[in-house]
Design an enzyme around this catalytic site. Sequence first.
Site, PDB file in Angstrom:
ATOM      1  N   GLY A   1      20.275  30.120 -98.217  1.00 45.02           N
ATOM      2  CA  GLY A   1      19.101  29.780 -97.424  1.00 45.02           C
ATOM      3  C   GLY A   1      18.740  28.322 -97.592  1.00 45.02           C
ATOM      4  O   GLY A   1      19.607  27.443 -97.610  1.00 45.02           O
ATOM      5  N   GLY A   2      17.432  28.041 -97.727  1.00 44.48           N
ATOM      6  CA  GLY A   2      16.981  26.662 -97.839  1.00 44.48           C
ATOM      7  C   GLY A   2      17.568  25.948 -99.045  1.00 44.48           C
ATOM      8  O   GLY A   2      18.099  24.837 -98.940  1.00 44.48           O
TER       9      GLY A   2
ATOM     10  N   CYS B   1      15.121  33.467-120.931  1.00 39.31           N
ATOM     11  CA  CYS B   1      15.718  33.951-119.695  1.00 39.31           C
ATOM     12  C   CYS B   1      14.659  33.998-118.591  1.00 39.31           C
ATOM     13  O   CYS B   1      13.487  33.691-118.819  1.00 39.31           O
ATOM     14  CB  CYS B   1      16.349  35.336-119.897  1.00 39.31           C
TER      15      CYS B   1
ATOM     16  N   GLY C   1      20.070  27.258-101.003  1.00 41.98           N
ATOM     17  CA  GLY C   1      21.511  27.506-101.036  1.00 41.98           C
ATOM     18  C   GLY C   1      22.306  26.517-100.206  1.00 41.98           C
ATOM     19  O   GLY C   1      23.399  26.085-100.613  1.00 41.98           O
TER      20      GLY C   1
ATOM     21  N   CYS D   1      15.336  37.377 -91.990  1.00 43.34           N
ATOM     22  CA  CYS D   1      16.561  38.137 -91.720  1.00 43.34           C
ATOM     23  C   CYS D   1      16.416  39.588 -92.159  1.00 43.34           C
ATOM     24  O   CYS D   1      16.977  40.490 -91.536  1.00 43.34           O
ATOM     25  CB  CYS D   1      17.741  37.499 -92.443  1.00 43.34           C
TER      26      CYS D   1
END
Length: 378
Positions: free
Chosen positions: A29-30, A161, A32, A177
């Site tokens: 997406g943005g 983490c 990625g 999506c």
Amino acid sequence: MRSSSAATLFGSDFAQSIKDTRILVVGSGGIGCELLKNIVLVGFGDITLLDLDTIDLSNLNRQFLFRKKDVKQPKALVAARTASAFNPSVKITPLCANIKEPKFDANWFASFHLVMSALDNLDARKHINRMCLAAGVPLVESGTEGYFGQVQPILKGETECYECTPKPVQQRTYPVCTIRSTPSQPIHSIVWAKSHLLPQLFGEEENEAELDKAEQDGENPNEIAALREEAQEWKRMRAALRSPNTTAGKVVFEKAFKRDTEKLLKMDDMWQNRQKPVPLEFELVAEGTFLLRGVKQKRYESDATTSSTNGQSHTSGLRDQRSLTLPESLDLFVSRYGDILGPVSYSQDAVWRGCPLVYKRERISLPSTRMTMTRWIL
């Protein structure tokens, strides 16, 4: 070669190690798109890109690896194809799948040297965090919210983490999506109706100038023709809704729940690991004879204390205390459109450009307060 800069700055051994590194990028997406572009240009030689979503028109303002001709295509496939042109020596393997599928287990994660997460789904981000810890693979976790962004390197036994710091459970926004193509929760349908269907029916008509420009630039003519037909279909639907003889609910139902579903079914990659949707037939659903995965969708049998409808048991009581059957949902869907469009008058000279609705004024008396108020109705 693209890797020559890295070799000059860090030495040939380091450049070769970059080229031999296997990277998993989850999400295109943005974040990625930017992430994939950067690691391709740096010279990482073996990249696996995984994303389950398809490209939506609203993605184009920030996800620069996609163009309008790519709308409704799998993000992973298009992003990989576009980014490969930046550095042809890089191997990019696109996967259109859900990262939470059982086949993507700890052993599969362990086959990578580094994992980069670029997702907006909280549950999926937690899953990747746990899998990387189990596999002992370094994880670079990233995300955005509004104007804020964060990036966090996670090394087992050395850093905290992703779940060491509590995260908000409630997700207030949903990927376009997901709500358009693969809804899995009731809230997805609500957001779809409010954010997509309503603007398409009552908003401004889409400007097709961009399609004309893409056609002149030599883009794929078949994809442009499909997008143009989609725009024309919504235009014809808006025109049909203006007709006094149109059953508005039926027109919208057949577009949204039959024809659009049939288009989604043509995307084979999307349904390899998830249940396929079923196109609905208006007449059969209304008659109570429609078969949904082998089960007849009948109306609720109100004369029985306990009845089994559509394979589910219902206890008699107030209507709001049970789930509506598919025919009852259809009745409600059609009646709501009748309520919306019933009192509407249409005018080519509407105050709002592109909006066919004209509001009417109605005077209402309030006897208990001896007051009269004005309300505006459609």
